[in-house]
Scaffold this active site. Structure first.
Site, PDB file in Angstrom:
ATOM      1  N   THR A 196       0.810  -1.216   0.000  1.00 11.21           N
ATOM      2  CA  THR A 196       0.000   0.000   0.000  1.00 11.21           C
ATOM      3  C   THR A 196       0.844   1.267   0.000  1.00 11.21           C
ATOM      4  OG1 THR A 196      -0.197  -0.134   2.393  1.00 11.21           O
ATOM      5  CG2 THR A 196      -1.982  -1.084   1.108  1.00 11.21           C
ATOM      6  N   CYS A 197       2.094   1.196   0.424  1.00 11.87           N
ATOM      7  CA  CYS A 197       2.950   2.385   0.352  1.00 11.87           C
ATOM      8  C   CYS A 197       3.166   2.815  -1.093  1.00 11.87           C
ATOM      9  CB  CYS A 197       4.312   2.099   0.986  1.00 11.87           C
ATOM     10  SG  CYS A 197       4.273   1.998   2.768  1.00 11.87           S
TER      11      CYS A 197
END
Length: 704
Positions: free
Chosen positions: A670-671
């Site tokens: 998700t980063c």
């Protein structure tokens, strides 16, 4: 011309109130509206205008007033017939009146609403025809002397009075009062296999029957049948002997989900099982939050004012998302105070809406928060039929959660999401009142079906729901700190780093050392106490440093929404509940996707084609969950997918990465807004495992 209060506004952002408005007084005598303010603004026109604030509007009177004209040939003192609310009444002509005069009558307010319907074609007198009233189909009998095309008035039959019902999670018993027992005298009996004492009610004699209730008691085998398994993080709720839901770690999920334990680590630390839940405490003299082990936390399975039981919650939790939403709406309608019993009118000035809203909303008593609210922007002639309410929630949330306000900050990981500013007290001395208002705003928006435009970081949704917070949740606050702390378990000798049980905080440019434990600066971190060190870091960063603000946020939210109602949802569904399903443009999504790994320069790869075919076939809810899985939130930037941001604040487009080393389930970063896809052999195989992943897995972060 004198200055008026209605023209006053502060130049600071946010506007800070000069005083706190008091609670709405229940003993105000104004019959049309009761308000919190004791002063009124006097504009230059000389017309008295109501100032900003919250006003308690009176409900409908117990009686209706009617006008009737005295018929001809009726003499003073004589009785004559009138029809009121469909019922015949006898009225006495006053001695001082004569035929043709108008009289004012009062009659009890009609409890049942009347409806008018046109008799359909080909329906004869005495025949029945169907009509739909409030989504309920009813049969209406055509009266005598009424033909097709004529209109008739009818009302729904009064609901029959229900026999006494047992309270939620209780069982009703009936017993005959034994001989010799007097009123108010206790007597013993056996009920449900247990000996109980029952007191004979007043005015009840031996031989008469009475009813009483006992809490339901279930065997261990019966208790084991009530489990709420969310397929998230390995945690599920199970029913305890106290008929409350308790958190239990599901061993089966630990096998299905990726392992949370690094078997090669020098120090073993299970990131999923070491979980904590916030709990309200009054030990400090004020309402506060403390962390307790997740397995020690219990939540009620009943809600005052409803007939909800643990069995119903257990059943609803397993239903599709939309059915759960419909159920929640029904419960909210049950809890809402009817319009006839009064409502709340909020008046605010657009130029100082945040200050006015805080003064008004904080003045409302808890008992009134479940009334219907109507909103007015002073000076704007708009009737609130829904549009003004939507405008109010949108404007308030946009300003309240704006980082310039000092209460919230952008997430260090995903700038689509907001987190609590631990230094909010420095920026705003009234910050706790604003956090309490923020909780009430979120709760009221949820109850009233309003969409709030601001997304929060995942740990805040978990706190709203009393969900276990694990070490992995640090990713959503600061992924760099999470990675650095995670690497400690791989070191041979932690003592070489000279760490202690403290953290250093930046308070507006000034470094401040905070103890994680008492005298933490004197405690060296080594291999033996590393798990405790990681726990204290988790507790500090997810609760302790924001505890006063979070306490007020939750208190405000629960002023409106009972916590047990949310137990049927998981922490990702609560985001969809509060902020709605995103409007996803599939063409824009596909156009602004990058392809790496096995998919680099090959957007025509069969796995890629299968992926987009599958996503296009998803319902909006599944598309939103896929976005949550890959990006950490269901939100899409207003400008579209081309403006998705990564953890560094720079644009990071949605990325499909083909990886032959990834087996079975896809993996999310998700980063970087990236999903690592296995090279599936068939579309059916992809559909099975991708759908399972977005339903089961919580979001995660990769390391690059």
């Amino acid at each position: 011309m004198g200055n008026s209060d209605s023209h006053h506004s502060s130049s600071r952002h946010p506007a800070i109130p000069t005083g706190s408005a008091g609670h709405i007084s229940s003993n105000t005598t104004n019959s049309q509206q009761r308000q919190i303010h004791q002063h009124q603004t006097q504009p230059s026109s000389g017309v008295v205008a109501a100032p900003p604030g919250a006003y308690r509007m009176a409900g409908a009177p117990a009686n209706n007033r009617f006008y009737v004209t005295i018929p001809r040939d009726v003499k003073p003192g004589e009785m004559f017939n009138v029809i009121v609310n469909g019922q015949q009444m006898m009225v006495k002509c006053p001695l001082e009146n004569k035929p043709g005069d108008r009289l004012i009558l009062t009659a009890p307010r009609q409890q049942q609403q009347q409806y008018v319907v046109t008799v359909p074609q080909n329906v004869r007198p005495g025949q029945q025809f169907r009509v739909n009233i409030n989504n309920q189909e009813v049969n209406v009998t055509c009266p005598r002397n009424v033909k097709s095309g004529q209109r008739v008035t009818f009302q729904l039959p009064a609901p029959q009075e229900r026999p006494p019902q047992a309270a939620p999670n209780h069982q009703m018993f009936e017993v005959t009062v034994p001989d010799g027992v007097r009123p108010q005298q206790p007597f013993a009996l056996i009920a449900n296999g247990q000996k109980v004492m029952v007191t004979c009610p007043p005015n009840v004699r031996p031989g008469q029957k009475i009813r009483f209730q006992l809490p339901i008691q279930l065997s261990q085998q019966e208790l084991s049948t009530f489990k709420v398994n969310y397929d998230k993080d390995g945690w599920m709720r199970c029913l305890g002997q106290d008929l409350k839901f308790h958190w239990v770690f599901n061993q089966a999920d630990d096998v299905n989900l990726s392992s949370s334990v690094n078997e090669n680590a020098k120090v073993q630390y299970d990131e999923s099982r070491r979980a904590f839940v916030r709990m309200f405490s009054d030990s400090s003299g004020r309402p506060s939050l403390v962390y307790i082990p997740a397995t020690d936390y219990a939540i009620e399975t009943s809600v005052k004012g409803t007939s909800i039981t643990y069995a119903e919650l257990n059943s609803i939790a397993s239903k599709p998302f939309q059915q759960k939403c419909d159920w929640l709406k029904t419960q909210f309608n049950t809890l809402k105070i009817p319009w006839e019993e009064g409502h709340i009118k909020l008046k605010v000035r657009r130029q100082s809406v945040l200050q006015d809203a805080m003064d008004a909303i904080e003045s409302i008593e808890v008992a009134d928060m479940q009334k219907t609210f109507r909103f007015e922007f002073l000076g704007e002639p708009a009737l609130d039929a829904g549009g003004v309410a939507r405008e109010f929630f949108s404007v308030i949330c946009t300003q309240l959660f704006n980082p310039d306000c000092g209460l919230f900050l952008y997430s260090a990981v995903n700038q689509m999401c907001m987190q609590i500013n631990p230094n909010s007290g420095i920026a705003n001395e009234y910050h706790l009142k604003y956090f309490h208002m923020a909780g009430r705003i979120l709760g009221k928006a949820l109850m009233d079906g309003q969409i709030t435009p601001v997304h929060l970081i995942q740990p805040l949704y978990k706190h709203l729901m009393g969900w276990p917070v694990t070490f992995k949740d640090l990713e959503h606050i600061d992924d760099q700190i999470y990675r650095h702390l995670s690497e400690l378990v791989n070191l041979d000798d932690i003592g070489m780093l000279c760490l202690d049980f403290t953290v250093t905080e930046d308070k507006l440019g000034v470094a401040e050392t905070v103890d994680l434990l008492e005298n933490g600066g004197d405690i060296t971190v080594d291999n033996s106490n590393l798990p405790e060190y990681l726990d204290t870091q988790l507790k500090y960063r997810t609760l302790t440093r924001i505890e006063p603000q979070l306490t007020e946020l939750l208190r405000g939210f629960y002023d409106v929404v009972p916590e047990p109602l949310l137990s049927v949802f998981d922490f990702q569904e609560i985001e969809l509940l509060l902020h709605g399903l995103p409007n996803i443009d599939m063409d824009d999504w596909v156009k602004n996707t990058d392809y790496t790994g096995e998919f680099a320069n090959s957007s025509g790869n069969k796995v890629v084609l299968w992926f987009w075919e599958l996503v296009r076939s998803y319902e909006q809810e599944q598309k939103a969950k896929l976005l949550q899985f890959v990006t950490g939130t269901s939100g899409v930037p207003i400008q579209g997918f081309a403006y998705l941001q990564g953890n560094d604040g720079n644009v990071r487009r949605f990325t499909l990465h083909g990886d032959r080393n990834v087996k079975v389930f896809p993996r999310a970063h998700t980063c970087f807004n990236r999903i690592d896809m296995p090279i599936y052999k068939s579309k059916a195989e992809m559909q099975k495992y991708l759908t399972m992943a977005i339903s089961m897995e919580s979001t995660g972060f990769g390391i690059e």
